[in-house]
Design an enzyme around this catalytic site. Sequence first.
Site, PDB file in Angstrom:
ATOM      1  N   SER A 130       0.836  -1.207   0.000  1.00  0.00           N
ATOM      2  CA  SER A 130       0.000   0.000   0.000  1.00  0.00           C
ATOM      3  C   SER A 130       0.865   1.250   0.000  1.00  0.00           C
ATOM      4  O   SER A 130       2.067   1.197   0.222  1.00  0.00           O
ATOM      5  CB  SER A 130      -0.891   0.003   1.239  1.00  0.00           C
ATOM      6  OG  SER A 130      -0.089   0.271   2.376  1.00  0.00           O
ATOM      7  N   LYS A 131       0.195   2.380  -0.205  1.00  0.00           N
ATOM      8  CA  LYS A 131       0.881   3.660  -0.197  1.00  0.00           C
ATOM      9  C   LYS A 131       1.518   3.900   1.186  1.00  0.00           C
ATOM     10  O   LYS A 131       2.612   4.438   1.287  1.00  0.00           O
ATOM     11  CB  LYS A 131      -0.135   4.752  -0.514  1.00  0.00           C
ATOM     12  CG  LYS A 131       0.457   6.122  -0.561  1.00  0.00           C
ATOM     13  CD  LYS A 131      -0.559   7.144  -0.980  1.00  0.00           C
ATOM     14  CE  LYS A 131      -0.626   8.319  -0.030  1.00  0.00           C
ATOM     15  NZ  LYS A 131       0.631   8.825   0.458  1.00  0.00           N
ATOM     16  N   ARG A 132       0.815   3.456   2.227  1.00  0.00           N
ATOM     17  CA  ARG A 132       1.340   3.627   3.591  1.00  0.00           C
ATOM     18  C   ARG A 132       2.698   2.944   3.753  1.00  0.00           C
ATOM     19  O   ARG A 132       3.597   3.475   4.383  1.00  0.00           O
ATOM     20  CB  ARG A 132       0.344   3.066   4.615  1.00  0.00           C
ATOM     21  CG  ARG A 132      -0.860   3.914   4.841  1.00  0.00           C
ATOM     22  CD  ARG A 132      -0.983   4.442   6.277  1.00  0.00           C
ATOM     23  NE  ARG A 132      -0.638   3.491   7.324  1.00  0.00           N
ATOM     24  CZ  ARG A 132      -1.508   2.676   7.912  1.00  0.00           C
ATOM     25  NH1 ARG A 132      -2.770   2.670   7.543  1.00  0.00           N
ATOM     26  NH2 ARG A 132      -1.129   1.887   8.886  1.00  0.00           N
ATOM     27  N   ASP A 141       5.315   5.067   2.122  1.00  0.00           N
ATOM     28  CA  ASP A 141       5.630   6.247   2.925  1.00  0.00           C
ATOM     29  C   ASP A 141       6.514   5.861   4.106  1.00  0.00           C
ATOM     30  O   ASP A 141       7.472   6.548   4.431  1.00  0.00           O
ATOM     31  CB  ASP A 141       4.341   6.898   3.455  1.00  0.00           C
ATOM     32  CG  ASP A 141       3.524   7.503   2.321  1.00  0.00           C
ATOM     33  OD1 ASP A 141       4.092   7.669   1.213  1.00  0.00           O
ATOM     34  OD2 ASP A 141       2.332   7.800   2.527  1.00  0.00           O
TER      35      ASP A 141
END
Length: 511
Positions: free
Chosen positions: A265-267, A270
């Site tokens: 995921s994007k998380r 990051d």
Amino acid sequence: MSTIRVRFAPSPTGPLHIGGVRTALYNYFFAKKHGGQFVLRIEDTDSSRFVPGAEEYIVEAFKWLGIQFDEGPHVGGNYGPYRQSERKEMYRKYVDELLAQGLAYYAFDTPEELAAMRTRLETEKAPSLQYDASTRMTMRNSLTMSRDEVKYRLRGGEQYVVRIKIEPNETIVVQDLIRGEVAVNSSLLDDKVLWKSSDGLPTYHLANIVDDHKMKITHVIRGEEWLPSAPLHVLLYRYLGWENTMPKFSHLPLLLKPDGNGKLSKRDGDKLGFPVFPLEWTDPKTLEISTGFREMGYFSDATINILALLGWNDGTEQEIFSIDDLISKFSLDRVSKHGARFDVQKAAWFNHQYLMKKSNEVLTDLFIPFMHANAVVPIFERKVLEKIVGLVKERVNFVHEIWSQSHFFFVAPTSYDETVVKKRWTPETPEILGKFAEVLEKESDFSSEHLEQFMANFIKSNNYNMGQVMNCLRLCLVGEAKGAHLNDIMAIIGKDESLRRIQTAIIKIGG
Ligand code: GLU
């Protein structure tokens, strides 16, 4: 055999995830390998999820990667339009056909009634909470109402949906080129909505099948998240009488987090500092910026290589594949059934391999903006810049890292690494370096080859040990214990600058 035609069918709901890019790449390799066509279709029937800029982002991402679509909204083609919102008129006819044959039905249930149905089924501890054969006869639809009542409601402009009518207890088989036969009992499926009167648009399921059929798609290659929908799609082909030309399905494995636990995921990106999007994306609502492979310094060919290997290999140990290699070697039967883990270090390693393959000329062009960003006027001629780049490229994975490995060529150290000073700089050092500077000043040949010999002779004839001299000389020239070979550094910065740096260090660090 008919021409192979595949499509990449993203919904413009945000930036394209790298999992989506990989899906598109596999479609592309497959199409090109078989001399077929690769189509872009924008699936934008769900207007509530539409995000402005998302389609442009998709087009730009593939432009950056150098992947061309044979047909699509921006290139045209014989099967257009390629945006579902522009195909609106094409779908209703099929809905009417299904209704006329009793394979679909009108449903007038309000959202509140649907919620109440769920609550009732939950309290009854019903095995299924779905709108399906076990529940539809308790709801407000054309199966439970008289013909007249249905007509009356339709005429009165009441909101409705059209649902597919799925018969229970039937085995539906999806033939998947990667997974083999996937059999599902139809009782597990719900009567999915195919059409909504609220916006006069079909839902994804119907539009997707109609378009694949009309666009003569031969193979559907898409992410694993669509596997649960595949039995419904098989049924739709059957209901519409298109079973004979039904595309062959392939569902690709998920891209997993680096630790293998769950979908990437994007998380995760990051948190661990890597991009999950091909290009930078600015969220139009929150203005939050997410970085992309391009902005992080990945080359487009390396990015393709990285993504291609997340879920596919050619059965050998080979890891570096050009796009032509991928086209000639790709095959669906070598796509893994299991999720593929994204490995950040490995991705950087790939970029390094591609960086090493690029000429010093090309890398210098790419490096110059970073040099300027560090406010350095090019004090070197182009040829020397190319040399510097050539000297440090082995040590970097990304072009922007060339600066941190080469700044000492451009600027003299302003401080000296304390730990190295403590460890290496002895009371004798100023005298040794002073002596070195003295002979260096007289030296006329400042070629890198000669300087190597020169240093060795200096150390030998004075009976010094190697480390004693070299480590401190490095401190003078670089300021810390890193960098290219000292003879290379001196040859490039020249005699005056070398002497100046030695003298400055002697004064600043002292005895
Ligand atoms: N529009 C779907 C998506 O966004 C396409 C799925 C398919 O390829 O059938 O992924």
